[in-house]
Design an enzyme around this catalytic site. Sequence first.
Site, PDB file in Angstrom:
ATOM      1  N   GLU A  74      95.423  47.394  40.881  1.00  0.00           N
ATOM      2  CA  GLU A  74      96.298  46.504  41.664  1.00  0.00           C
ATOM      3  C   GLU A  74      97.518  47.223  42.236  1.00  0.00           C
ATOM      4  O   GLU A  74      98.643  46.754  42.088  1.00  0.00           O
ATOM      5  CB  GLU A  74      96.759  45.329  40.784  1.00  0.00           C
ATOM      6  CG  GLU A  74      95.610  44.478  40.301  1.00  0.00           C
ATOM      7  CD  GLU A  74      96.047  43.393  39.320  1.00  0.00           C
ATOM      8  OE1 GLU A  74      95.437  42.320  39.343  1.00  0.00           O
ATOM      9  OE2 GLU A  74      96.971  43.631  38.517  1.00  0.00           O
TER      10      GLU A  74
HETATM   11  C1  TNX Z   1      94.435  41.305  36.535  1.00  0.00           C
HETATM   12  S1  TNX Z   1      92.424  43.108  35.782  1.00  0.00           S
HETATM   13  C2  TNX Z   1      95.105  42.391  36.010  1.00  0.00           C
HETATM   14  C3  TNX Z   1      96.215  42.177  35.093  1.00  0.00           C
HETATM   15  C4  TNX Z   1      96.463  40.722  34.810  1.00  0.00           C
HETATM   16  C5  TNX Z   1      95.156  40.007  34.703  1.00  0.00           C
HETATM   17  C6  TNX Z   1      95.281  38.570  34.321  1.00  0.00           C
HETATM   18  C7  TNX Z   1      93.506  44.125  35.956  1.00  0.00           C
HETATM   19  C8  TNX Z   1      93.073  45.490  35.857  1.00  0.00           C
HETATM   20  N1  TNX Z   1      94.737  43.693  36.191  1.00  0.00           N
HETATM   21  O1  TNX Z   1      97.375  42.786  35.611  1.00  0.00           O
HETATM   22  O2  TNX Z   1      97.173  40.618  33.633  1.00  0.00           O
HETATM   23  O3  TNX Z   1      94.489  40.091  35.938  1.00  0.00           O
HETATM   24  O4  TNX Z   1      94.026  38.008  34.093  1.00  0.00           O
END
Ligand code: TNX
Length: 522
Positions: free
Chosen positions: A334
Amino acid sequence: MAMVGRVRPLRLAVALLLVLPLVTASAGPHPTRPIALTDVLPAVAEAAPDPGGDFRITADTEISATESALAVAGQLAEALRPATGFDLRLVRASRGPVIDLALEPGHPDEGYRLEVRQDRVELRATYPAGLFFGVQTLRQLLPPEIESDTVQRRRWTVPGGRIHDRPRYAYRGAMLDLARHFHTAAEVRAYIDQISRFKINYLHLHLSDDQGWRIRIDSWPRLTEVGGAPGTGVGGDGGGFLTKDDYRELVRYAAERYITVIPEIDMPGHVNAAQVAYPELACDGVAPRPRTDMRVGYSSLCVREETTYRFVEDVIRELAEMTPGPYLHVGGDETFATPHGSYLAFQRRVLPLVRKHGKIPYGWHEIGQSPAAGDALLQFWGRERDNPMVNTAVAAGAKLVMSPANRTYLDMKYDSLTPGGLDWAGAIEVRTAYDWDPDGLLADVPATAILGVEAPLWSETLRDYADIEFLAFPRLVAIAELGWSPARSHDWESFRARLGTYGSRWVRQDVGFHRSPQIRWS
Ligand code: TNX
């Protein structure tokens, strides 16, 4: 027929009373139903029951163990003590009724053989880990009262027969996010106790994120002084961090249960807390405001600054020094605030730093975009069947841990009424968590590239340990079975029945699990 007419009503009532329990017992999971050799979570690879071979544990039973099996033998004795009240003697050799543990060559890594006969129980494995997993099986073959912490008066019978067991995958993980809500070392230990019952062998700790920084780094002390201060959780809750001693103790505690700890520092995104503590990590050199909301994807380390790489290497070095396991997780997910070219430039420097400090780089699947990923380990968290970042990296030698969000994310709600939890990847009831195949999920990835599975538990909505238990159980067990049991044994009806009978064990352990309506709990 005429005979029936002459049976006296009282006799008939007595006969019915005797027969009825048998009928109801065979109709489905029931607390008084005798335990079968196959009533184990995760399902064992091979079991050959022998109805004449039941073994009874009494106060006279001994536990014999060779030197190398002694530690696990001690764990077994300890596990049996509270409910049986027996202080089973640990001996080198025994002539009487015995549970005998020893290492022998020829078993697969982590595999074991458990043989239950009338006069003895034999547990064999090539490595102590296999003995430990065999002990977890043995515990489940005893009546559920074995989970009680006070003495229970009853017979302690183990069903006769032979089990040969081994894992499907070398990697069976659970992840706990200590960043969004900090959870104490004692809570992490409680989680380790629970997941080790199901033959999980990796614990991934998500130790930093936008809201907080949860592991002491001596060369950058403000990370935890500021990023672990009170109020650094989502919603201004909690706060806190692990000292190096806390962390080392967790690593040791997990290792005693044959679980390897994997630390994660998430970068180049998810770094707001680090930048609040050290503004020089932001390109404008200005400290951002502390964040306690749940948004993601807005922060980035300054990829063009040398300070960034000094910081990253210090963190990697200090973490590697206190982590005996092979993997170091560097996040990489992300990164919407890091331009693509900068992301690649960052990984080109950071992934080799992990190797320089003796660890295998591990990251969310986005690191697969980097040619520097090489033989790194990638954690797939997507929902699609085809992912170009993963395909390229796998072709170049990367291995995968499967954590598809719509199957394995323990922080997703069970259904729309679940208190707490998130829902961006959909609701995940037990069957959804269970009914998929890690090998077959990604269209262009060969099974040989799949190292295993992991169930992540993000903690945005997890304020206390009860919240952890409620979301993790029973779904974590579904993922554990996908990780351990052979693909050919995959069967929802069987899983659901075994889970239903396991419920009474959780009740006795005081584990606040979700009573899924998909399961007939006994
Ligand atoms: C996505 S999945 C994220 C996290 C959040 C999560 C909540 C991923 C690698 N990153 O930063 O906590 O969703 O479900």
